[in-house]
Design a protein around this motif. Structure first.
Motif, mmCIF file in Angstrom:
data_model
loop_
_atom_site.group_PDB
_atom_site.id
_atom_site.type_symbol
_atom_site.label_atom_id
_atom_site.label_comp_id
_atom_site.label_asym_id
_atom_site.label_seq_id
_atom_site.Cartn_x
_atom_site.Cartn_y
_atom_site.Cartn_z
ATOM 1 N N SER A 21 0.831 -1.203 0.000
ATOM 2 C CA SER A 21 0.000 0.000 0.000
ATOM 3 C C SER A 21 0.866 1.253 0.000
ATOM 4 N N LEU A 51 1.425 2.158 -3.467
ATOM 5 C CA LEU A 51 0.220 2.784 -4.007
ATOM 6 C C LEU A 51 0.048 4.208 -3.494
ATOM 7 N N ILE A 86 2.141 6.393 -5.753
ATOM 8 C CA ILE A 86 1.473 6.502 -7.061
ATOM 9 C C ILE A 86 0.288 7.456 -6.971
ATOM 10 N N SER A 87 -0.471 7.369 -5.881
ATOM 11 C CA SER A 87 -1.629 8.261 -5.720
ATOM 12 C C SER A 87 -1.189 9.713 -5.589
ATOM 13 N N LEU A 128 -0.511 10.874 -9.115
ATOM 14 C CA LEU A 128 -1.778 11.138 -9.798
ATOM 15 C C LEU A 128 -2.463 12.376 -9.236
ATOM 16 N N TYR A 140 -7.672 7.410 -14.306
ATOM 17 C CA TYR A 140 -6.472 6.776 -13.744
ATOM 18 C C TYR A 140 -6.602 6.611 -12.230
ATOM 19 N N ILE A 141 -7.092 7.659 -11.575
ATOM 20 C CA ILE A 141 -7.289 7.608 -10.127
ATOM 21 C C ILE A 141 -8.322 6.542 -9.768
ATOM 22 N N LEU A 152 -6.768 3.124 -10.070
ATOM 23 C CA LEU A 152 -5.856 2.868 -8.948
ATOM 24 C C LEU A 152 -6.635 2.475 -7.700
ATOM 25 N N PHE A 160 -8.155 -1.025 -7.892
ATOM 26 C CA PHE A 160 -7.158 -2.043 -7.566
ATOM 27 C C PHE A 160 -6.880 -2.063 -6.069
ATOM 28 N N TRP A 161 -6.744 -0.891 -5.484
ATOM 29 C CA TRP A 161 -6.397 -0.773 -4.063
ATOM 30 C C TRP A 161 -7.481 -1.378 -3.180
ATOM 31 N N GLY A 213 -5.411 5.998 0.545
ATOM 32 C CA GLY A 213 -5.619 6.463 -0.820
ATOM 33 C C GLY A 213 -6.831 7.369 -0.924
#
Length: 482
Positions: free
Chosen positions: A145, A148, A151-152, A155, A170-171, A174, A177-178, A187
């Motif tokens: 996590s 992630l 990555i968040s 984004l 895209y968000i 994500l 998936f999370w 997130g």
């Protein structure tokens, strides 16, 4: 003299800092297992892949046999099993941690590149982040996590600049998936900060680059994603945010270590206290810069990192990434030049001292990990009931084991399915809060313990060996020393 490409030199310097921190964390990851929950994750992954056992039904306890299990991190469990099946337990565990560190450093490198962080910023921020990573460098689903999270943040910055359908898709992907990997509460906090920032910008600065209809539409879509979870038996269950509120309202902090406040656990950790001080600085800077989304994220996560020890790593990671962004923005403005040289030198001096302390701590922890690894068998036997499991497996065919939480996961993985445990780390997904409280009192009240022994036909009782606990167990007429 040959001309030097400044951009290439910068990339080399930044890469060198990343490599140093990466190597130190890779060495730290060599230390013996310290997470109690890893073994039940491993066993559930094995039973699902090899035997097709339902991950939504309990197969290991006698206290809740066949009980419903919610929010299973199935992807993580299968990943752990695949690594262990290919490389063996010890090497497999290490390689998963190495895979996590590699993934995290790759996305961190991408983040620092995106914000145009120079070598000074990376030198200052990265070791503090590495120290925070070290605090939770354990084999649990949450570690990925952190990847992630970064990555968040990337984004977030993209959508903050261009709040359009593509970036919000895209968000959404994500978060989808999370949600299906593990609890995505961090997130959602980050993305809520984004929506708050855009709303404030529209209200104050009359931003006409998007409509309120667009804002509410994607806000509703993103919130609804929280219901779509393949880890639930019917793929659509209670929203994860409600689960989080249930845990907090039940006051798990009184009974579960990682939900306790951080003061006691990190009272002597200088870097943690430095990160908290810097987090306050980040909040003030966010307010001055009118970055309302980052202000919300920083205040909320810093507060919870004070009250929940398990959130220190996540909060530090996010706050240090935001701080790196602000430093990068400062470097490209005239404000830095306006600061008096004496003050600027003092700032650089203090920041370098903080960074060097963090590097020193990382080296010290890496050295201790090497020493622990030399005596890993002794460390494991001190932490887990290794010899007890060997004895039960060799001389007994099965039975119900009355055990403390710390030992349940190990027994689940190391003993045949004919043995059942009383309690393990699946609190709140199998064992309800009332059971957690009951277990807390069981080892302090002889009457409650005897009732459990009679009710469940307990064959063995296993607790941490202390003089007080041994005296308590020996005094029970239901138990005898085996």
């Amino acid at each position: 003299m040959l001309p030097i490409d400044k951009d290439k030199a910068h990339i080399f310097y930044v890469s060198l800092i990343f490599i140093i921190c990466y190597i130190l964390l890779a060495v730290i990851a060599m230390r013996p297992m310290i997470a109690f929950d890893t073994f039940w994750h491993l066993q559930m992954g094995k039973d699902f892949v090899e035997g097709g056992l339902s991950p939504w039904v309990d197969h290991y306890s006698f206290s809740y046999p066949g009980g419903d299990i919610a929010s299973i991190p199935l992807m993580f469990q299968m990943l752990v099993y695949q690594f262990v099946s290919f490389f063996g337990e010890e090497t497999g565990f290490y390689l998963i941690k190495l895979f996590y560190i590699t993934s995290l450093f790759l996305v961190l490198f991408a983040y620092f590149r995106k914000i145009n962080a120079n070598g000074y910023i990376v030198f200052l921020i990265l070791p503090i982040i590495a120290m925070a990573i070290n605090l939770r460098l354990i084999l649990r689903p949450e570690i990925f996590s952190y990847v992630l999270i970064v990555i968040s943040l990337i984004l977030y910055l993209r959508a903050q600049k261009s709040f359009v359908t593509k970036e919000l898709v895209y968000i959404s992907l994500l978060l989808l998936f999370w949600v299906n990997y593990h609890t995505p509460i961090i997130g959602y906090i980050i993305i809520f900060g984004l929506f708050l920032d855009k709303a404030m910008n529209k209200l104050i600065n009359k931003d006409d680059s998007f409509s309120w209809t667009f804002w509410f539409l994607f806000g509703g879509v993103i919130f609804s994603i929280g219901f779509i979870n393949i880890n639930e038996q019917f793929f659509v269950g209670q929203h994860f945010a409600l689960d989080a509120l249930d845990v907090m309202s039940d006051d798990y902090s009184q009974y579960v270590q990682e939900y306790k406040d951080s003061y006691g656990l990190y009272s002597t950790d200088l870097i943690v206290h430095v990160s908290w001080a810097l987090s306050v600085y980040v909040a003030i800077w966010s307010l001055i810069n009118k970055q309302y989304g980052f202000l919300f994220i920083t205040i909320l996560l810093t507060y919870f990192s004070w009250s929940l020890s398990r959130l220190v790593t996540a909060a530090t990671l996010i706050n240090m990434c935001i701080l790196a962004l602000y430093f990068s923005q400062l470097m490209f403005t005239k404000h830095m030049v306006k600061i008096r040289p004496s003050i600027r030198k003092a700032m650089y001096f203090v920041s370098y001292i903080v960074a060097l302390i963090a590097y020193f701590y990382l080296v010290s922890i890496a050295y201790d990990s090497i020493e622990e690894n030399k005596n890993k068998q002794q460390v494991l036997e001190k932490r887990y009931p290794v010899q007890v499991a060997d004895y039960l497996r060799g001389y007994h065919s099965g039975g119900n084991i009355l055990n403390v939480l710390q030992y349940g996961s190990y027994f689940i993985n190391k003993l045949p399915p004919t043995f059942k445990v009383y309690y393990d780390g699946r609190s709140n997904i199998l064992y309800p809060f009332d059971f957690v409280i009951h277990n807390h009192h069981l080892w302090r009240d002889k009457k409650i313990m005897n009732e459990v022994i009679d009710r469940y036909d307990v064959n063995y009782a296993m607790h941490i060996n202390t003089p007080e606990r041994f005296s308590f167990l020996e005094s029970s007429e239901k138990l005898k020393l085996g």
